[in-house]
Scaffold this active site. Structure first.
Site, short mmCIF file in Angstrom:
data_model
loop_
_atom_site.label_atom_id
_atom_site.label_comp_id
_atom_site.label_asym_id
_atom_site.label_seq_id
_atom_site.Cartn_x
_atom_site.Cartn_y
_atom_site.Cartn_z
N GLY A 1 -9.88 7.82 -1.93
CA GLY A 1 -10.36 7.07 -3.15
C GLY A 1 -9.65 7.43 -4.50
N TRP B 1 -4.64 13.09 3.83
CA TRP B 1 -6.07 12.49 4.26
C TRP B 1 -6.10 11.26 5.00
CZ3 TRP B 1 -9.86 13.44 -0.61
CH2 TRP B 1 -9.86 14.73 -0.81
N ASN B 2 -4.90 10.51 4.63
CA ASN B 2 -4.66 9.23 5.82
C ASN B 2 -4.69 9.78 7.17
OD1 ASN B 2 -2.49 7.62 3.76
ND2 ASN B 2 -4.95 7.15 3.76
N ARG C 1 0.00 9.11 -4.98
CA ARG C 1 0.47 8.46 -3.73
C ARG C 1 1.04 7.20 -4.08
NH1 ARG C 1 -5.09 9.00 -3.83
NH2 ARG C 1 -6.26 7.22 -3.12
N ARG D 1 1.02 -1.26 -0.10
CA ARG D 1 0.13 -0.08 0.14
C ARG D 1 0.78 1.27 0.02
NH1 ARG D 1 -3.86 2.00 5.08
NH2 ARG D 1 -4.70 3.95 3.71
N HIS D 2 0.53 2.20 -0.49
CA HIS D 2 1.14 3.66 -0.60
C HIS D 2 1.64 3.89 0.54
CE1 HIS D 2 -2.23 5.81 0.71
NE2 HIS D 2 -2.97 5.12 -0.23
N GLY D 3 2.61 5.05 0.78
CA GLY D 3 2.87 5.68 1.82
C GLY D 3 1.83 6.63 2.48
N GLU E 1 -7.57 3.34 -7.26
CA GLU E 1 -8.19 3.02 -6.13
C GLU E 1 -9.95 3.10 -6.64
OE1 GLU E 1 -9.41 1.72 -3.63
OE2 GLU E 1 -8.42 2.58 -1.79
#
Length: 179
Positions: free
Chosen positions: A22, A14-15, A60, A8-10, A84
């Protein structure tokens, strides 16, 4: 027997803010860039042998793949099907919002302005079927998103709806799957 790796991306802003990214193109944070570089180093340290990195075109994931590729020397190419899921009207809203959590229970319904879980599964399963055909000839590392991780997991393992909805991968976590 062949293998497939998934990362999964770094981390993104927003995380950190607990928002649904999305299909919205959100950049990595400084920590996200560091996580991606560390993942490349970890791949080398673990002796993971990969022929090619396939990554989502969203920045990302693309930046995460770039860092991994630069450190490992593994060539990388964009794979649009790894984008996504488009969560439509829920993009940028809280990940734990009640309305969104309820909407996630309907796999066949499109999110208003977005795509359904079934549409997402179709494009990811089709990609995985193609990679399975290459199994034994090439080993791939997919760099994508948490929603994609959920679909990949369901391709390789039986999951209840609750397990599927609750499944998640941490930023830059490395997962291995066996064909």
């Amino acid at each position: 027997m062949g293998y497939l790796y998934f990362v999964r991306h770094g981390q993104t802003v927003w995380n950190v803010e607990n928002k649904i990214c999305g299909a919205t193109d959100i950049a990595l944070t400084d920590l996200g860039h560091q996580q991606a570089a560390e993942t490349g180093k970890q791949i080398l340290k673990m002796g993971i042998s990969v022929d090619e990195i396939l990554y989502s075109p969203l920045i990302r994931a693309a930046e995460t793949a770039r860092h991994i590729s630069e450190i490992t020397g593994v060539p990388a190419r964009e794979e649009p099907r790894l984008t996504e899921q488009n969560f439509g009207k829920y993009e940028s809203t809280p990940r734990d919002g009640k309305e969104f959590q309820k909407a996630k229970e309907s796999f066949a319904c499109r999110y208003e302005g977005g795509e359904s879980m079934l549409q997402l599964a179709q494009r990811i399963y089709n990609l995985l079927d193609e990679l399975r055909a290459e199994s034994g000839k090439k080993t791939y590392l997919l760099v994508a998103h948490n929603g994609i991780a959920r679909i990949v997991q369901s391709y390789f393992y039986e999951m209840t709806n609750e397990e599927f909805a609750g499944f998640g991968v941490k930023n830059c976590e490395i997962r291995r799957y066996t064909f």
